[in-house]
Scaffold this active site. Structure first.
Site, PDB file in Angstrom:
ATOM      1  CB  VAL A  66      -0.931   0.231   1.145  1.00 36.01           C
ATOM      2  CG1 VAL A  66      -1.930   1.254   1.391  1.00 36.01           C
ATOM      3  CG2 VAL A  66      -1.676  -0.968   0.856  1.00 36.01           C
ATOM      4  CB  ALA A 111       5.115   2.837   1.207  1.00 38.86           C
ATOM      5  CE  LYS A 112       4.841  -1.489   8.009  1.00 37.91           C
ATOM      6  NZ  LYS A 112       6.359  -0.273   8.942  1.00 37.91           N
ATOM      7  N   GLY A 113       4.029  -2.684   3.207  1.00 42.78           N
ATOM      8  CA  GLY A 113       3.667  -4.461   2.320  1.00 42.78           C
ATOM      9  C   GLY A 113       4.345  -4.658   2.912  1.00 42.78           C
ATOM     10  CG  ASP A 152       6.850  -4.330  10.282  1.00 45.87           C
ATOM     11  OD1 ASP A 152       6.741  -3.377  10.756  1.00 45.87           O
ATOM     12  OD2 ASP A 152       6.323  -4.820  10.183  1.00 45.87           O
TER      13      ASP A 152
END
Ligand code: NAD
Length: 419
Positions: A66, A111-113, A152
């Site tokens: 995202v 963002a993050k995924g 992460d």
């Protein structure tokens, strides 16, 4: 502990925190909608056949990226490999990155995924293949000036090295495409301890403002992983007394103060904190309710919730984990006069050193550890002073002040760019 809705949704808690800042900034509905909207949300399927098996054993994993907002710079945020990963969670974490990078005033968006996968059930080789297939599908999004992933939960420097390798196949050697890499491949000195170091540094700063004598302060830390262990170590180096530690299994307590180096060796040897010599056993629930000066939740989200917020005895809670205090628990803590240092600020040291890593990669010139830690403390100290002064001016709590500053910077950049 009963599982309630309140405990489960980090996105719900964040939404409450954001709404409070939106209200106080008197933003219109259309502005709020624009600030919350993702720029792009990508979902991919990744079929993986375990080595040595036939086609019928194929597992299909779902991966996400995202990209929330890039008004202030390239998208930036980690990749989480965990069974509970889903689009809603990744979206909330991507938004959090936008506010965090804006609060730090570094030229990144958010963002993050991640992949919904239990990495404990994959061999290292299968994990490498899964990571590389994910990168093949996401590569059009990534780029040194477009989108830069980082570690992460469930990912580490090795996973970042595989991302670098896969991306570089088509783009040439590009270390700036990912941060949190091993130092041998352009990773920054200090990246591993950055988040915990920042937590410890900010704890001392806030304690000084509260006139809490740091040398005598007793500190309990939940979670003894990357963040918790480095925070504990630096706090002890600064003279504080870390009296309790825990991991997912259980905790330990020693009123005279725990020897953190010995605790790290014990965990490296046995895998767990339990059984550390010179300490008594304690449960995670008991740790959170200990009579101590400072409580540092550094494990997972929502561990301080409406079931136990009344029982917290510390006068200061430092959110080293992301969203460890639910919005309802936060209200209880505030009513009881407990100071809360919000995640947005408390654990920002990690992405700050990720930014330093990116800068070093672009400049093709590494910095030494002292330079990295000095710049980390200088920037975090400045940001804390801005948040503290803003909260005094607006008579708000530190979290709302941090969100207000961050949202203001993102809104301004969006307006200037004509979004
Ligand atoms: P980690 O996996 O290295 O360590 C997590 C620790 O918490 C371990 O000791 C684990 O046993 C413990 N734990 C897990 N579930 C628990 C539970 N239910 N109760 C008690 N303890 C539990 O993770 P980390 O990198 O240290 O991250 C911890 C938190 O900090 C996460 O919320 C993460 O999102 C956040 N964070 C990490 C970074 C970073 O740079 N690593 C940066 C910003 C935020």
């Amino acid at each position: 502990m009963p599982i309630e809705r309140e405990h489960c949704h980090c996105q719900d808690n964040q939404r409450h925190f954001l709404e409070r800042a939106f209200e106080s900034l008197q933003l219109k509905a259309a502005e709020r909608e624009l600030l919350l909207a993702s720029f792009r949300e990508t979902t991919v399927s990744i079929p993986l056949r375990p080595l040595g098996t036939d086609d019928s054993d194929i597992c299909t994993y779902t991966g996400y990226r995202v990209q929330h907002n890039h008004a202030r710079g390239p998208f930036k945020g980690g990749l989480r490999f965990h069974p509970s990963v889903n689009l809603g969670e990744i979206r909330a974490l991507a938004q959090l990155m936008t506010w965090k990078t804006a609060l730090l005033n570094i030229p990144f968006g958010g963002a993050k995924g991640g992949i919904a996968v239990d990495t404990n059930h994959l061999s290292p080789h299968a994990l490498e293949i899964l990571t590389k297939h994910f990168v093949q599908k996401m590569a059009p999004l990534f780029g040194v000036h477009h989108d830069i992933p980082a570690p992460d939960v469930g990912t580490n420097p090795q996973v970042m090295a595989w991302i670098l390798e896969e991306y570089s196949k088509n783009h040439g050697y590009t270390p700036g495409i990912v941060t949190g890499k091993p130092p041998e491949l352009g990773g920054s000195a200090g990246r591993l301890q950055a988040t915990g170091h920042g937590v410890a540094f900010l704890t001392e700063q806030v304690a000084a403002d509260m006139s809490l004598p740091f040398a005598d302060a007793s500190i309990a830390i939940q979670g003894f992983g990357n963040v918790g262990s480095h925070a504990a170590r630096h706090l002890a180096e600064m003279g504080a007394r870390v009296i309790a530690l825990s991991d997912i299994r259980s905790g330990v307590i020693c009123d005279a103060g725990i020897d953190i180096e010995r605790a790290q060796r014990h965990v490296a040897e046995t895998g767990w904190i339990e059984g550390l010599s010179g300490t008594d056993p304690i449960s995670n629930a008991e740790l959170l309710e200990l009579p101590c000066d400072i409580l540092i939740p550094a494990a997972i989200e929502a561990t301080i919730n409406c079931d136990n917020a009344d029982a917290v005895q510390a006068c200061m809670v430092v959110e080293a984990a992301n969203t460890p205090v639910t919005h309802m628990a936060e209200m209880t803590l505030r009513d009881r006069g407990i100071t809360l240092v919000p995640d947005l600020l408390a654990n920002a040291g990690g992405v700050l050193v990720s930014y330093y890593e990116w800068v070093q990669n672009l400049q093709e010139s590494p910095w030494d550890l002292d330079t990295v830690l000095q710049r980390l403390e200088q920037r975090l100290g400045q940001v804390y002073e801005q948040v503290r002064d803003h909260s005094r001016q607006r008579q708000s709590d530190l979290r709302t002040a941090a969100y207000e500053l961050a949202i203001g910077r993102v809104s301004q950049a969006m307006a200037l760019r004509g979004y």
